[in-house]
Design a protein around this motif. Structure first.
Motif, PDB file in Angstrom:
ATOM      1  N   ASP A  81      12.796  11.000  -3.994  1.00 41.84           N
ATOM      2  CA  ASP A  81      13.765  10.431  -3.442  1.00 41.84           C
ATOM      3  C   ASP A  81      13.599   9.303  -2.387  1.00 41.84           C
ATOM      4  O   ASP A  81      14.250   8.103  -1.808  1.00 41.84           O
ATOM      5  N   ASP A  82      11.921   9.102  -2.155  1.00 41.05           N
ATOM      6  CA  ASP A  82      11.930   7.849  -1.331  1.00 41.05           C
ATOM      7  C   ASP A  82      11.657   6.458  -2.264  1.00 41.05           C
ATOM      8  O   ASP A  82      11.336   5.863  -0.797  1.00 41.05           O
ATOM      9  N   GLY A  83      11.886   6.188  -2.896  1.00 48.02           N
ATOM     10  CA  GLY A  83      11.066   5.210  -4.116  1.00 48.02           C
ATOM     11  C   GLY A  83      10.173   5.155  -4.104  1.00 48.02           C
ATOM     12  O   GLY A  83       9.775   3.936  -5.532  1.00 48.02           O
ATOM     13  N   SER A  84       9.340   6.220  -4.187  1.00 45.22           N
ATOM     14  CA  SER A  84       7.909   5.746  -4.776  1.00 45.22           C
ATOM     15  C   SER A  84       8.136   5.881  -6.289  1.00 45.22           C
ATOM     16  O   SER A  84       9.031   6.642  -6.775  1.00 45.22           O
ATOM     17  N   ILE A  85       6.505   5.521  -6.646  1.00 43.53           N
ATOM     18  CA  ILE A  85       6.053   6.424  -7.975  1.00 43.53           C
ATOM     19  C   ILE A  85       5.911   7.904  -8.575  1.00 43.53           C
ATOM     20  O   ILE A  85       5.270   8.071  -7.302  1.00 43.53           O
ATOM     21  N   GLY A  86       7.320   9.164  -9.090  1.00 47.24           N
ATOM     22  CA  GLY A  86       6.104  10.024  -9.346  1.00 47.24           C
ATOM     23  C   GLY A  86       6.404  10.616 -10.911  1.00 47.24           C
ATOM     24  O   GLY A  86       6.726   9.798 -12.083  1.00 47.24           O
ATOM     25  N   ILE A  87       6.209  11.646 -10.861  1.00 44.65           N
ATOM     26  CA  ILE A  87       6.980  11.750 -12.443  1.00 44.65           C
ATOM     27  C   ILE A  87       8.787  12.447 -12.255  1.00 44.65           C
ATOM     28  O   ILE A  87       9.145  13.136 -11.689  1.00 44.65           O
ATOM     29  N   GLY A  88       8.364  11.225 -13.039  1.00 40.58           N
ATOM     30  CA  GLY A  88       9.518  11.606 -13.716  1.00 40.58           C
ATOM     31  C   GLY A  88      10.753   9.736 -13.242  1.00 40.58           C
ATOM     32  O   GLY A  88      11.724   9.656 -13.420  1.00 40.58           O
ATOM     33  N   SER A  89       9.333   9.392 -13.155  1.00 42.20           N
ATOM     34  CA  SER A  89       9.804   7.406 -12.825  1.00 42.20           C
ATOM     35  C   SER A  89       9.469   7.061 -13.728  1.00 42.20           C
ATOM     36  O   SER A  89       8.615   7.039 -14.888  1.00 42.20           O
ATOM     37  N   ARG A  90      10.720   5.667 -13.861  1.00 42.59           N
ATOM     38  CA  ARG A  90      10.703   4.901 -14.960  1.00 42.59           C
ATOM     39  C   ARG A  90      10.402   3.333 -14.217  1.00 42.59           C
ATOM     40  O   ARG A  90      11.149   3.444 -13.392  1.00 42.59           O
ATOM     41  N   LEU A 123      -3.794   4.873 -16.362  1.00 42.36           N
ATOM     42  CA  LEU A 123      -2.809   4.569 -15.649  1.00 42.36           C
ATOM     43  C   LEU A 123      -1.416   4.608 -14.900  1.00 42.36           C
ATOM     44  O   LEU A 123      -0.973   4.321 -14.004  1.00 42.36           O
ATOM     45  N   ALA A 124      -0.682   5.677 -15.168  1.00 40.64           N
ATOM     46  CA  ALA A 124      -0.396   6.738 -14.380  1.00 40.64           C
ATOM     47  C   ALA A 124      -0.620   7.023 -12.881  1.00 40.64           C
ATOM     48  O   ALA A 124      -0.074   7.195 -12.580  1.00 40.64           O
ATOM     49  N   ARG A 125      -1.446   7.981 -13.446  1.00 40.84           N
ATOM     50  CA  ARG A 125      -2.398   7.503 -12.004  1.00 40.84           C
ATOM     51  C   ARG A 125      -2.323   6.372 -10.971  1.00 40.84           C
ATOM     52  O   ARG A 125      -2.024   6.772  -9.551  1.00 40.84           O
ATOM     53  N   ALA A 126      -2.878   5.420 -11.653  1.00 38.85           N
ATOM     54  CA  ALA A 126      -2.728   3.697 -10.950  1.00 38.85           C
ATOM     55  C   ALA A 126      -1.492   4.297 -10.136  1.00 38.85           C
ATOM     56  O   ALA A 126      -1.518   3.313  -8.488  1.00 38.85           O
ATOM     57  N   LEU A 127      -0.482   4.333 -10.777  1.00 39.48           N
ATOM     58  CA  LEU A 127       0.691   4.167 -10.186  1.00 39.48           C
ATOM     59  C   LEU A 127       0.761   4.816  -9.430  1.00 39.48           C
ATOM     60  O   LEU A 127       2.381   4.295  -8.727  1.00 39.48           O
ATOM     61  N   MET A 128       0.955   6.076  -9.562  1.00 41.08           N
ATOM     62  CA  MET A 128       1.913   7.343  -8.696  1.00 41.08           C
ATOM     63  C   MET A 128       1.805   6.824  -7.213  1.00 41.08           C
ATOM     64  O   MET A 128       0.873   6.363  -6.564  1.00 41.08           O
ATOM     65  N   GLY A 129       2.993   7.257  -5.821  1.00 37.70           N
ATOM     66  CA  GLY A 129       2.671   6.437  -4.705  1.00 37.70           C
ATOM     67  C   GLY A 129       3.229   5.571  -5.008  1.00 37.70           C
ATOM     68  O   GLY A 129       3.691   5.170  -3.428  1.00 37.70           O
TER      69      GLY A 129
END
Length: 158
Positions: A81-90, A123-129
């Motif tokens: 909910d802080d605007g960072s990328i995680g599971i469930g993020s588009r 790719l997802a690991r690079a984007l997470m957080g």
């Protein structure tokens, strides 16, 4: 007669049936991912009840064990909910001058054709957080991916 020409039976030449492989690590899922696992278990159980074929039943029971395990180990993740990328993020990002949008999901609900990428994918690991406006490292380049937008994908929350 040589042993090479003797045939005991067909069963001795069959490939062994192994369990379906389960990914190493936590089984992180979205709420939709958990729902899909529950639906898969119900569907397979219905198919088992409807079939009379012993071989088909063995294959279905093998799949059922896999989905029971995935369902029992599922850890539902709320989107950040802080605007960072995680599971469930588009996530909309730019890589090699091409703009793309993906949704980060659990391993069982990943479907690259639909733009759903498993959280364990490189790719997802690079984007997470990361957050919108940031650049992240990918494939050895420090600023390979520019993150344009991040939002919760409402479809993963159903």
């Amino acid at each position: 007669m040589s042993v090479a020409f003797r045939r005991e039976g067909d069963d001795e030449h069959k490939e062994p049936e192994f369990e379906l492989p389960i990914a190493v690590g936590p089984n992180l899922v979205t709420p939709r991912g958990l729902r899909l696992l529950v639906e898969a278990v119900a569907q397979i159980e219905a198919e088992i009840a409807a079939t009379g074929d012993k071989e088909a039943c063995k294959k279905l029971q093998r799949r059922l064990r896999y989905f029971h395990t995935r369902q029992s180990t599922a850890q539902v993740q709320a989107p950040p909910d802080d605007g960072s990328i995680g599971i469930g993020s588009r996530v909309t990002y730019c890589l090699n001058k091409a703009e793309k949008t993906i949704t980060i999901v659990g391993g069982d609900e990943a479907d690259p054709v639909l733009g759903c990428v498993a959280f364990s994918a490189p790719l997802a690991r690079a984007l997470m957080g990361a957050e919108a406006g940031e650049s992240v490292e990918y494939q050895g380049r420090d600023d390979a991916i520019a993150i344009l937008a991040v939002e919760t994908d409402p479809e993963t929350q159903a």
